[in-house]
Structure formats: structure tokens, C-alpha cells
Design a protein around this motif. Structure first.
Motif, mmCIF file in Angstrom:
data_model
loop_
_atom_site.group_PDB
_atom_site.id
_atom_site.type_symbol
_atom_site.label_atom_id
_atom_site.label_comp_id
_atom_site.label_asym_id
_atom_site.label_seq_id
_atom_site.Cartn_x
_atom_site.Cartn_y
_atom_site.Cartn_z
ATOM 1 N N PHE A 10 -8.734 -0.708 38.900
ATOM 2 C CA PHE A 10 -7.963 0.253 38.059
ATOM 3 C C PHE A 10 -8.352 0.513 36.796
ATOM 4 N N GLU A 11 -8.406 1.719 36.274
ATOM 5 C CA GLU A 11 -9.039 2.227 35.155
ATOM 6 C C GLU A 11 -8.017 3.009 34.435
ATOM 7 N N PHE A 12 -7.933 2.597 32.876
ATOM 8 C CA PHE A 12 -6.579 3.076 32.265
ATOM 9 C C PHE A 12 -7.349 3.206 30.800
ATOM 10 N N ASP A 13 -6.521 4.374 30.332
ATOM 11 C CA ASP A 13 -6.899 4.538 28.801
ATOM 12 C C ASP A 13 -5.764 3.841 27.786
ATOM 13 N N LYS A 14 -6.069 3.682 26.786
ATOM 14 C CA LYS A 14 -5.340 3.020 25.845
ATOM 15 C C LYS A 14 -3.879 3.429 25.939
ATOM 16 N N ASP A 15 -2.895 2.821 25.881
ATOM 17 C CA ASP A 15 -1.331 3.137 25.695
ATOM 18 C C ASP A 15 -1.047 3.893 27.196
ATOM 19 N N GLU A 16 -2.008 3.677 28.434
ATOM 20 C CA GLU A 16 -1.512 4.210 29.422
ATOM 21 C C GLU A 16 -0.931 2.982 30.253
ATOM 22 N N VAL A 17 0.187 3.059 30.889
ATOM 23 C CA VAL A 17 1.136 2.180 32.005
ATOM 24 C C VAL A 17 0.057 1.395 32.788
ATOM 25 N N VAL A 60 13.945 -3.162 33.914
ATOM 26 C CA VAL A 60 12.295 -2.985 34.242
ATOM 27 C C VAL A 60 11.684 -2.414 33.011
ATOM 28 N N SER A 61 10.458 -3.043 32.745
ATOM 29 C CA SER A 61 10.015 -2.566 31.528
ATOM 30 C C SER A 61 8.677 -2.301 31.812
ATOM 31 N N GLU A 62 8.103 -0.985 31.178
ATOM 32 C CA GLU A 62 6.480 -0.997 31.643
ATOM 33 C C GLU A 62 5.408 -1.497 30.637
ATOM 34 N N LEU A 63 4.343 -1.832 31.225
ATOM 35 C CA LEU A 63 3.336 -2.339 30.382
ATOM 36 C C LEU A 63 2.447 -1.426 29.950
ATOM 37 N N TYR A 64 2.205 -1.303 28.801
ATOM 38 C CA TYR A 64 1.090 -0.419 28.138
ATOM 39 C C TYR A 64 -0.230 -1.003 27.794
ATOM 40 N N GLY A 91 -9.783 0.310 29.345
ATOM 41 C CA GLY A 91 -10.373 -0.589 30.139
ATOM 42 C C GLY A 91 -10.315 -0.622 31.490
ATOM 43 N N GLU A 92 -10.365 -1.586 32.408
ATOM 44 C CA GLU A 92 -10.472 -1.618 33.805
ATOM 45 C C GLU A 92 -9.785 -3.137 34.110
#
Length: 126
Positions: A49-56, A66-70, A75-76
Motif C-alpha cells: 500500500f502506497e501513501f502520502d505524508k499525512d494520509e491515513v 477508534v482513531s485513524e493513523l496518519y 512511502g509504502e
């Protein structure tokens, strides 16, 4: 509360450890786990899974919320802590050790420099 000085921190209460090989380990801080209470479930996006900074990139479920992780950096997901599937309480017991969430391939290492030091993080949670 402990705030290891070899880690970088986010205002959303995640920590990141540069593993020195283009990867980093991510988790939630001691402060975060104490605020959440008893953690009963952790869900992290799968490897690749690839994500940008500050993305969940996942969620942490506790008895009361329930809390989201940012993502602290872009990265990946390279590895997910499989132990948390059967023992999510590891996050409460050892947030900087056995309670790590994911290992990632860091896309842009310069983003690590934008994160808070342990002393800076202590100031915002004090």
C-alpha cells in the motif's frame, strides 16, 4: 510517559524510527496509547500500500474510540506487525517496542527532518 530521543514524532501522536536502510518503523506514542485506553484491534493497510505524508494508513480501535493513523512521511507499507492481530494490547504494553505498527519504505527521507524531536513532542503533550 516516555519519549525516546532516537524517534521523530507527529502532532497526531505517531512516532517513526529511521532504520537507516531506506525503511522506517511506525507506531503510536506512549501518550496516544494512554489516551486511547485498552486497545482491542489494530488495522494497517497491507504490504505494498502506497501513501502520502499525512494520509491515513490504518486505524486503532480501543474500548472507547477508534482513531485513524496518519503517515508521518510518504512511502509504502513493507511489513505489518502481525503480532498485533492476536495481541493488540502490545501497543499499550510496549508502544515503542513490540507494539510497533508497520515498517515502511520511505519515499523522501527529507520529510523526516520536518517531524518533531522528543523534546518538541513533550512540549505539545505537557
Amino acid at each position: 510517559m516516555s519519549y525516546p530521543s532516537d524517534l521523530k514524532y507527529t502532532k497526531e501522536h505517531e512516532w517513526i524510527r529511521d532504520n537507516g536502510d531506506g525503511t522506517a518503523t511506525i507506531g503510536v506514542t506512549d501518550f496516544a496509547q494512554s489516551e486511547l485506553g485498552d486497545i482491542v484491534f489494530v488495522e494497517i493497510e497491507p504490504e505494498g500500500f502506497e501513501f502520502d505524508k499525512d494520509e491515513v494508513f490504518g486505524t486503532v480501535e480501543a474500548v472507547k474510540t477508534v482513531s485513524e493513523l496518519y503517515a508521518p512521511v510518504s512511502g509504502e507499507v513493507a511489513e505489518v506487525n502481525e503480532e498485533l492481530e492476536m495481541e493488540p494490547e502490545l501497543v499499550n504494553d510496549d508502544p515503542y517496542g513490540d507494539g510497533w505498527m508497520a515498517k515502511i519504505k520511505v519515499e523522501d527521507a527529507s520529510q523526516l527532518d520536518e517531524l518533531m524531536s522528543a523534546d518538541e513532542y513533550k512540549e505539545i503533550v505537557a
